[in-house]
Design a protein around this motif. Structure first.
Motif, PDB file in Angstrom:
ATOM      1  N   SER A   1       0.819  -1.220   0.000  1.00 54.33           N
ATOM      2  CA  SER A   1       0.000   0.000   0.000  1.00 54.33           C
ATOM      3  C   SER A   1       0.849   1.266   0.000  1.00 54.33           C
ATOM      4  O   SER A   1       0.434   2.310  -0.505  1.00 54.33           O
ATOM      5  N   GLU A   2       2.065   1.172   0.583  1.00 57.61           N
ATOM      6  CA  GLU A   2       2.971   2.319   0.615  1.00 57.61           C
ATOM      7  C   GLU A   2       3.854   2.403  -0.622  1.00 57.61           C
ATOM      8  O   GLU A   2       4.708   3.285  -0.729  1.00 57.61           O
ATOM      9  N   ASN A   3       3.637   1.483  -1.555  1.00 62.47           N
ATOM     10  CA  ASN A   3       4.400   1.443  -2.809  1.00 62.47           C
ATOM     11  C   ASN A   3       5.903   1.329  -2.550  1.00 62.47           C
ATOM     12  O   ASN A   3       6.718   1.951  -3.230  1.00 62.47           O
ATOM     13  N   VAL A   4       6.243   0.510  -1.548  1.00 60.94           N
ATOM     14  CA  VAL A   4       7.636   0.294  -1.175  1.00 60.94           C
ATOM     15  C   VAL A   4       8.257  -0.832  -1.998  1.00 60.94           C
ATOM     16  O   VAL A   4       9.466  -0.825  -2.257  1.00 60.94           O
ATOM     17  N   LEU A   5       7.436  -1.771  -2.428  1.00 58.12           N
ATOM     18  CA  LEU A   5       7.957  -2.970  -3.090  1.00 58.12           C
ATOM     19  C   LEU A   5       8.339  -2.684  -4.538  1.00 58.12           C
ATOM     20  O   LEU A   5       7.586  -2.054  -5.285  1.00 58.12           O
ATOM     21  N   SER A   6       9.484  -3.162  -4.927  1.00 55.70           N
ATOM     22  CA  SER A   6       9.956  -2.956  -6.293  1.00 55.70           C
ATOM     23  C   SER A   6       9.216  -3.864  -7.263  1.00 55.70           C
ATOM     24  O   SER A   6       8.590  -4.861  -6.863  1.00 55.70           O
ATOM     25  N   LYS A   7       9.320  -3.538  -8.519  1.00 58.30           N
ATOM     26  CA  LYS A   7       8.718  -4.374  -9.561  1.00 58.30           C
ATOM     27  C   LYS A   7       9.316  -5.776  -9.530  1.00 58.30           C
ATOM     28  O   LYS A   7       8.591  -6.772  -9.680  1.00 58.30           O
ATOM     29  N   THR A   8      10.610  -5.872  -9.282  1.00 59.05           N
ATOM     30  CA  THR A   8      11.272  -7.171  -9.217  1.00 59.05           C
ATOM     31  C   THR A   8      10.735  -8.007  -8.064  1.00 59.05           C
ATOM     32  O   THR A   8      10.477  -9.213  -8.212  1.00 59.05           O
ATOM     33  N   THR A   9      10.547  -7.369  -6.910  1.00 61.49           N
ATOM     34  CA  THR A   9      10.019  -8.087  -5.752  1.00 61.49           C
ATOM     35  C   THR A   9       8.612  -8.600  -6.018  1.00 61.49           C
ATOM     36  O   THR A   9       8.283  -9.751  -5.706  1.00 61.49           O
ATOM     37  N   ILE A  10       7.772  -7.764  -6.602  1.00 58.29           N
ATOM     38  CA  ILE A  10       6.408  -8.181  -6.915  1.00 58.29           C
ATOM     39  C   ILE A  10       6.420  -9.337  -7.900  1.00 58.29           C
ATOM     40  O   ILE A  10       5.673 -10.320  -7.738  1.00 58.29           O
ATOM     41  N   HIS A  11       7.285  -9.287  -8.893  1.00 58.19           N
ATOM     42  CA  HIS A  11       7.380 -10.383  -9.856  1.00 58.19           C
ATOM     43  C   HIS A  11       7.843 -11.668  -9.179  1.00 58.19           C
ATOM     44  O   HIS A  11       7.381 -12.760  -9.528  1.00 58.19           O
ATOM     45  N   ASP A  12       8.755 -11.547  -8.219  1.00 56.57           N
ATOM     46  CA  ASP A  12       9.198 -12.733  -7.481  1.00 56.57           C
ATOM     47  C   ASP A  12       8.026 -13.385  -6.746  1.00 56.57           C
ATOM     48  O   ASP A  12       7.879 -14.619  -6.756  1.00 56.57           O
TER      49      ASP A  12
END
Length: 278
Positions: free
Chosen positions: A56-67
């Motif tokens: 929700s805080e938009n802390v996670l990177s695109k790479t992390t989300i893809h993982d």
């Protein structure tokens, strides 16, 4: 990573939390490894809570989300050991669905998911809804909620509401709901509301209501056919209860929303016909 570290991260400011996650990449690896932990405290109150806060805080990177997507949408997540009953594998399937629902909802703005990732999530979410055999809701104070069917339904709602959703999956989703009616189990923790949320989401896509009318008619036709061929056995009574609960909930959903008058009328006719045994 221990509970104390979770609490320390929660207590940080949003900017400090972002910096901490960037400096400690193992935190998110630990979260991913514990998605299906069998202890409710770690799984719900710490692991899932932290993930949702960071997302929700938009802390996670695109790479992390893809993982997370690649792991949780695969045989290591949504369909892990599918078909098992009364085992802890249900927590992984269920919470894979819950994590993915949050990701899919966020992706309407983030647009991180590839077409291939979204299609795999969709395919395996439908498989989970159709094939899940561990139908427990609340398990125990120690283990908390399994609720795989409910969490999978939440994921499917998120998928349907996403711009990438393909209408061609509609019939498969309705068939998966139908399958749950005949699993020899009476749902008792508002699962019928989750099913109706799926139907409402599909209707909101502008899909012809004739498809849903045909589906409702087929549900009750099967109820009639099985009663005629096999009699009123225990599985039949449980299916009747599930079916009527879904029908009654759907009727009021449509009534309160003042929509789909024809479908609501058909549902009403079947409820009146089946509310008492002939």
């Amino acid at each position: 990573m221990y509970a104390e570290e979770y609490y320390q991260i929660f207590e940080l400011s949003m900017e400090a939390r972002k910096q901490y996650i960037e400096k400690h990449p193992l935190v998110m690896k630990h979260v991913l490894q514990n998605v299906g932990h069998d202890q409710a405290n770690l799984r719900d109150q710490l692991n899932y809570r932290l993930f949702i806060q960071l997302l929700s805080e938009n802390v996670l990177s695109k790479t992390t989300i893809h993982d997370f997507v690649d792991e949780l949408s695969s045989i290591k997540g949504l369909v892990f050991n599918i078909g098992e009953k009364q085992t802890n594998s249900v927590f992984l399937r269920s919470y894979a669905a819950l994590f993915l629902a949050a990701i899919v909802n966020a992706d309407r703005q983030l647009q991180y998911l590839t077409d291939e990732q979204f299609e795999l999530i969709t395919h395996n979410a439908i498989s989970l809804l159709a094939k899940e055999q561990d139908l427990r809701s609340f398990v125990s104070a120690e283990h908390g909620w399994a609720h795989s069917i409910a969490n999978c339904s939440e994921l499917l709602c998120a998928i349907i509401q996403h711009p990438k959703f393909q209408i061609r999956h509609t019939a498969q989703i309705l068939q998966a709901i139908r399958t749950n009616i005949w699993k020899g189990y009476v749902f008792q923790d508002d699962e019928e509301e989750r099913f109706c949320n799926i139907i409402e989401a599909l209707l909101s896509k502008g899909i012809d209501e004739e498809l849903f009318i045909e589906w409702i008619e087929q549900l009750f036709d099967r109820l009639q056919m099985v009663a005629y061929e096999q009699g009123y056995d225990a599985i039949w009574f449980k299916a009747r209860t599930n079916q009527l609960n879904i029908a009654k909930t759907l009727y009021f959903y449509l009534k309160f929303a003042n929509r789909n008058d024809k479908l609501r009328g058909i549902v009403s006719i079947f409820i009146q016909r089946w509310i008492k045994l002939n």
